[in-house]
Structure formats: structure tokens, C-alpha cells
Design an enzyme around this catalytic site. Structure first.
Site, PDB file in Angstrom:
ATOM      1  N   GLY A   1       0.922  -1.198  -0.018  1.00  0.00           N
ATOM      2  CA  GLY A   1       0.096   0.034   0.006  1.00  0.00           C
ATOM      3  C   GLY A   1       0.882   1.074   0.094  1.00  0.00           C
ATOM      4  O   GLY A   1       1.873   1.169   0.541  1.00  0.00           O
TER       5      GLY A   1
ATOM      6  N   GLN B   1       3.187   9.936   1.150  1.00  0.00           N
ATOM      7  CA  GLN B   1       4.473   9.200   1.245  1.00  0.00           C
ATOM      8  C   GLN B   1       5.352   9.481   0.263  1.00  0.00           C
ATOM      9  O   GLN B   1       6.522   9.322   0.375  1.00  0.00           O
ATOM     10  CB  GLN B   1       3.982   7.635   1.341  1.00  0.00           C
ATOM     11  CG  GLN B   1       3.730   7.385   2.890  1.00  0.00           C
ATOM     12  CD  GLN B   1       3.187   5.846   2.763  1.00  0.00           C
ATOM     13  OE1 GLN B   1       2.428   5.043   2.239  1.00  0.00           O
ATOM     14  NE2 GLN B   1       4.318   5.165   3.478  1.00  0.00           N
TER      15      GLN B   1
ATOM     16  N   CYS C   1       5.828  -0.057   7.403  1.00  0.00           N
ATOM     17  CA  CYS C   1       5.448   1.164   6.679  1.00  0.00           C
ATOM     18  C   CYS C   1       6.759   1.652   5.833  1.00  0.00           C
ATOM     19  O   CYS C   1       7.787   1.697   6.616  1.00  0.00           O
ATOM     20  CB  CYS C   1       4.859   2.461   7.598  1.00  0.00           C
ATOM     21  SG  CYS C   1       4.541   3.964   6.818  1.00  0.00           S
ATOM     22  N   LEU C   2       6.444   2.041   4.742  1.00  0.00           N
ATOM     23  CA  LEU C   2       7.735   2.285   3.861  1.00  0.00           C
ATOM     24  C   LEU C   2       8.187   3.544   4.235  1.00  0.00           C
ATOM     25  O   LEU C   2       9.670   3.727   4.101  1.00  0.00           O
ATOM     26  CB  LEU C   2       7.323   2.328   2.368  1.00  0.00           C
ATOM     27  CG  LEU C   2       6.677   1.137   1.716  1.00  0.00           C
ATOM     28  CD1 LEU C   2       6.268   1.608   0.298  1.00  0.00           C
ATOM     29  CD2 LEU C   2       7.953   0.138   1.530  1.00  0.00           C
TER      30      LEU C   2
ATOM     31  N   HIS D   1      -4.746   1.627   7.117  1.00  0.00           N
ATOM     32  CA  HIS D   1      -3.427   2.133   7.237  1.00  0.00           C
ATOM     33  C   HIS D   1      -2.946   3.297   6.343  1.00  0.00           C
ATOM     34  O   HIS D   1      -2.619   4.267   6.753  1.00  0.00           O
ATOM     35  CB  HIS D   1      -2.182   1.179   7.152  1.00  0.00           C
ATOM     36  CG  HIS D   1      -0.723   1.571   7.173  1.00  0.00           C
ATOM     37  ND1 HIS D   1      -0.014   1.054   8.217  1.00  0.00           N
ATOM     38  CD2 HIS D   1      -0.212   2.376   6.450  1.00  0.00           C
ATOM     39  CE1 HIS D   1       1.279   1.555   7.952  1.00  0.00           C
ATOM     40  NE2 HIS D   1       1.241   2.381   6.971  1.00  0.00           N
ATOM     41  N   GLU D   2      -3.480   3.105   5.007  1.00  0.00           N
ATOM     42  CA  GLU D   2      -3.381   4.241   4.103  1.00  0.00           C
ATOM     43  C   GLU D   2      -4.253   5.574   4.309  1.00  0.00           C
ATOM     44  O   GLU D   2      -3.725   6.482   4.284  1.00  0.00           O
ATOM     45  CB  GLU D   2      -3.530   3.640   2.572  1.00  0.00           C
ATOM     46  CG  GLU D   2      -2.627   2.503   2.308  1.00  0.00           C
ATOM     47  CD  GLU D   2      -1.040   2.648   2.655  1.00  0.00           C
ATOM     48  OE1 GLU D   2      -0.512   3.876   2.781  1.00  0.00           O
ATOM     49  OE2 GLU D   2      -0.320   1.846   3.080  1.00  0.00           O
TER      50      GLU D   2
ATOM     51  N   HIS E   1      -2.722   7.679   6.851  1.00  0.00           N
ATOM     52  CA  HIS E   1      -1.885   8.691   6.212  1.00  0.00           C
ATOM     53  C   HIS E   1      -2.399   9.946   5.687  1.00  0.00           C
ATOM     54  O   HIS E   1      -1.632  11.022   5.991  1.00  0.00           O
ATOM     55  CB  HIS E   1      -1.079   7.967   5.154  1.00  0.00           C
ATOM     56  CG  HIS E   1       0.195   7.154   5.238  1.00  0.00           C
ATOM     57  ND1 HIS E   1       1.342   7.716   6.299  1.00  0.00           N
ATOM     58  CD2 HIS E   1       0.480   5.843   5.098  1.00  0.00           C
ATOM     59  CE1 HIS E   1       2.102   6.464   6.346  1.00  0.00           C
ATOM     60  NE2 HIS E   1       1.647   5.633   6.055  1.00  0.00           N
TER      61      HIS E   1
HETATM   62 ZN   LIG Z   1       2.395   3.651   5.917  1.00  0.00          ZN
END
Ligand SMILES: [Zn+2]
Length: 168
Positions: free
Chosen positions: A47, A52, A94-95, A136-137, A140
Site C-alpha cells: 500500500g 508518502q 510502513c515504507l 493504514h493508508e 496517512h
Molecule cells: Zn504507511
């Protein structure tokens, strides 16, 4: 042509901003979605939210095909959680926060309203991994990170180890 985007890491203020709604469903948006999907795949993510990659816009892409069969990349624009049910715990990463993996409690299923890349309105009930990634996204897009949802003790441990900046 399909260049990738640079990932923003924890400490970058864009990750704490509330992202702006998308109003133009044009060719540029399609290109952005393609770039985000390419970037997500290259980074081995399942995701990715627009903040991000430095865009404070309400857009996320998800592709859980590495863990669930018959899935494909999908973009959700201006997503909103209408309803949620149950509760489950899974390990998340998370990236934007490399080297941190922690268990996070979230609703097990969610009903999400969103627009696709053509601007068409959709409502979908999600459960399992897709529900988790989309939640989760969406966090963000509201400036929330998964480390906000873990115990303060665990968070402090990651700060002490230098994986999370003291002012995260
Ligand atoms: Zn994330």
C-alpha cells in the site's frame, strides 16, 4: 516515462499534514496513480498513500497480491470509512518508517466510499488484509502513522534505538 517517486520518511512534515481532496480526474491523475503503483512495487510495499511520495492529496494505492491470490493494484481517491466492524491484531510496517514492525489493533472489516481514477463513486466492504492496508493508508491521508497506534512503551523503545526520531 513511468519514473518512480521518492519515498518521504518519518520526520518529514508532509506525513503529518491532512491531505487535500482530489477534484480533477484527468490524465495527470492517471499518471500519478501509475507512478505510485510502480513505486509501491519497487519498494515491495502493499500500500502507498500520496503524502508518502510528497503529494498532500487524498489518494492511495493498494496491491495485496503478494499475500492474497487474484488481487490486483487498485487506487482509492477521496476514500472515507463509512462503517467498521470487529477488531483484529496484525503486524504492520510502513515504507516511511523503515525497520519498525509492530502489532496494531484495527477493525476487522470496513465499508469504504471512494472514487476510482475516472471519478466514479464506489462503496466497497473490505475485510482481512485489504481492510487493514486501506485503513493504514487512510490514516496517512489524515496525518496519522501506525506508530501512533502502538503502546507508548514500544514507541519509546524504537525512539531509543534511533528508528523513530524523538519528535516524530
Ligand atoms: Zn504507511
Amino acid at each position: 516515462m513511468n519514473s518512480t517517486m521518492k519515498i518521504r520518511y518519518i520526520g518529514d512534515p508532509i506525513l503529518r499534514k491532512k491531505a487535500e481532496p482530489i477534484t480533477e480526474f484527468d490524465q495527470k491523475l492517471k499518471h500519478t496513480v501509475e507512478q505510485m503503483v510502480t513505486t509501491m512495487h519497487l519498494e515491495d510495499g502493499i500500500g502507498l498513500a500520496a503524502p508518502q511520495v510528497g503529494l498532500s492529496k487524498r489518494l492511495l494505492v493498494v496491491d495485496i497480491s503478494p499475500i492474497v491470490k487474484n488481487e490486483k493494484p487498485q487506487a482509492c481517491i477521496n476514500p472515507e470509512i463509512l462503517d467498521s466492524e470487529g477488531e483484529c491484531v496484525e503486524e504492520e510496517g510502513c515504507l516511511s518508517i523503515p525497520d519498525v514492525m509492530e502489532m496494531v489493533v484495527r477493525p476487522e472489516s470496513v465499508t469504504v466510499a471512494y472514487q476510482n481514477v475516472e471519478g466514479e463513486k464506489k462503496v466497497e466492504k473490505l475485510s482481512g488484509w485489504k481492510a487493514r492496508v486501506v485503513q493504514h493508508e487512510i490514516d496517512h491521508l489524515n496525518g496519522i502513522l501506525f506508530i501512533d497506534r502502538i503502546s507508548p512503551l514500544k514507541r519509546q523503545m524504537h525512539i531509543n534505538k534511533g528508528r523513530i526520531p524523538a519528535t516524530y
